[in-house]
Design an enzyme around this catalytic site. Structure first.
Site, PDB file in Angstrom:
ATOM      1  N   SER A 195      32.488  38.440  35.924  1.00 11.75           N
ATOM      2  CA  SER A 195      31.577  38.057  36.929  1.00 11.75           C
ATOM      3  C   SER A 195      30.961  36.709  36.839  1.00 11.75           C
ATOM      4  O   SER A 195      30.788  36.130  35.670  1.00 11.75           O
ATOM      5  CB  SER A 195      30.452  39.321  37.083  1.00 11.75           C
ATOM      6  OG  SER A 195      31.019  40.619  37.220  1.00 11.75           O
TER       7      SER A 195
HETATM    8  N1  SAH Z   1      31.560  43.340  33.403  1.00 10.90           N
HETATM    9  C1  SAH Z   1      32.687  42.873  33.219  1.00 10.90           C
HETATM   10  C2  SAH Z   1      33.398  42.404  34.618  1.00 10.90           C
HETATM   11  C3  SAH Z   1      33.984  43.478  34.938  1.00 10.90           C
HETATM   12  S1  SAH Z   1      35.258  43.156  36.336  1.00 10.90           S
HETATM   13  C4  SAH Z   1      32.691  41.499  32.464  1.00 10.90           C
HETATM   14  O1  SAH Z   1      31.373  41.122  31.860  1.00 10.90           O
HETATM   15  O2  SAH Z   1      33.478  41.003  32.084  1.00 10.90           O
HETATM   16  C5  SAH Z   1      35.640  45.086  36.463  1.00 10.90           C
HETATM   17  C6  SAH Z   1      35.860  46.006  35.619  1.00 10.90           C
HETATM   18  O3  SAH Z   1      36.056  47.202  35.952  1.00 10.90           O
HETATM   19  C7  SAH Z   1      37.493  45.582  35.740  1.00 10.90           C
HETATM   20  O4  SAH Z   1      37.834  45.050  34.344  1.00 10.90           O
HETATM   21  C8  SAH Z   1      37.936  47.072  35.967  1.00 10.90           C
HETATM   22  O5  SAH Z   1      39.480  47.210  35.069  1.00 10.90           O
HETATM   23  C9  SAH Z   1      37.296  47.847  35.732  1.00 10.90           C
HETATM   24  N2  SAH Z   1      37.303  49.217  36.299  1.00 10.90           N
HETATM   25  C10 SAH Z   1      37.507  49.281  37.793  1.00 10.90           C
HETATM   26  N3  SAH Z   1      37.470  50.644  37.792  1.00 10.90           N
HETATM   27  C11 SAH Z   1      37.044  51.238  36.795  1.00 10.90           C
HETATM   28  C12 SAH Z   1      36.612  52.811  36.467  1.00 10.90           C
HETATM   29  N4  SAH Z   1      36.993  53.570  37.161  1.00 10.90           N
HETATM   30  N5  SAH Z   1      36.289  52.939  35.165  1.00 10.90           N
HETATM   31  C13 SAH Z   1      36.092  52.183  34.335  1.00 10.90           C
HETATM   32  N6  SAH Z   1      36.159  50.561  34.563  1.00 10.90           N
HETATM   33  C14 SAH Z   1      36.824  50.284  35.667  1.00 10.90           C
END
Ligand code: SAH
Length: 225
Positions: A67
């Site tokens: 993000s």
């Molecule tokens: N917080 C992260 C950015 C995340 S992008 C960072 O600091 O890099 C969003 C993430 O959520 C992705 O990796 C995606 O695979 C994950 N995601 C999506 N749906 C999810 C779910 N149901 N449970 C866990 N993770 C999930």
């Protein structure tokens, strides 16, 4: 000015621009210190490293993104947690948000639905010795019940609705910070608060753009390559 100092001042400026929406003209000292301490370059792929301190999202593989630093800082601040807190993150991704949280609170649990990303983030966090973070490969819709209840929960993928299991896993007085809206469409960053007596209220903060919160059985069909 070094790249990282530039990023800090970009975050401070964006916080000031958006103060009428986010209800604060500056973020807490603890949050800004955490942003200063965590090397974002260690959480992005080699090909993106020269952009590591830009105030924008970056691709991290598997169709996912790390993000924007302003959003990471803002969401951490909106949790309003202190150094004794135990916090859950849903959406580990690169592990960067978990690392920032780990500098502000006592213990971080983070769940990621894509196994490759979960393993990579675990390795990065271990290499940097962020020992108060635990990662798990699972569908975070269900939270991480074994360590509940939490002093705060942060979701870094956009849900269509607020997942009920996450509200259940909040302590009284705790907050859930979560983007809610359409996949790749309009989304609001929402703060859900559980009162001391267990009533739940919601506050909309501002418009955001997150990758979708998917379910473990069908996530590959929900995002474009
Ligand atoms: N917080 C992260 C950015 C995340 S992008 C960072 O600091 O890099 C969003 C993430 O959520 C992705 O990796 C995606 O695979 C994950 N995601 C999506 N749906 C999810 C779910 N149901 N449970 C866990 N993770 C999930």
């Amino acid at each position: 000015m070094s790249n990282q100092l530039q990023m800090i001042s970009d975050i401070e400026r964006e916080v000031a621009y958006t103060q009428h929406m986010i209800g604060r003209s500056a973020l807490s000292g603890a949050v800004m210190q955490a942003i200063r301490e965590v090397p974002r370059e260690a959480f992005v792929p080699a090909a993106e490293r020269r952009f590591a301190y830009d105030n924008g999202p970056l691709p991290i593989g598997c169709g996912q993104t790390i993000s924007q630093p302003y959003i990471v800082a803002l969401m951490t601040d909106l949790l309003e947690v202190g150094e004794d807190a135990v916090v859950l993150e849903v959406g580990t991704g690169s592990g960067y948000q978990a690392a920032v949280l780990s500098r502000v609170v006592k213990r971080v649990y983070s769940v990621e639905v894509i196994e490759t990303l979960s393993l990579q983030a675990t390795e990065t966090l271990q290499k940097l010795a962020y020992e108060n973070v635990s990662c798990r490969h699972a569908d975070g819709y269900h939270g991480w019940p074994e360590h509940a209840p939490y002093d705060g929960i942060l979701v870094t993928a956009a849900a269509v609705d607020v997942p009920a299991p996450l509200v259940d896993q909040l302590k009284p007085g705790a907050r859930l910070v979560i983007p809610v809206g359409q996949p790749y469409g309009y989304q609001d960053l929402i703060v859900v608060e559980k009162s001391q007596t267990g009533e739940v209220s919601e506050k909309t903060i501002l418009g955001v753009a997150f990758v979708p919160l998917t379910r473990s059985n069908n996530h590959f069909s929900q995002y474009p390559e």
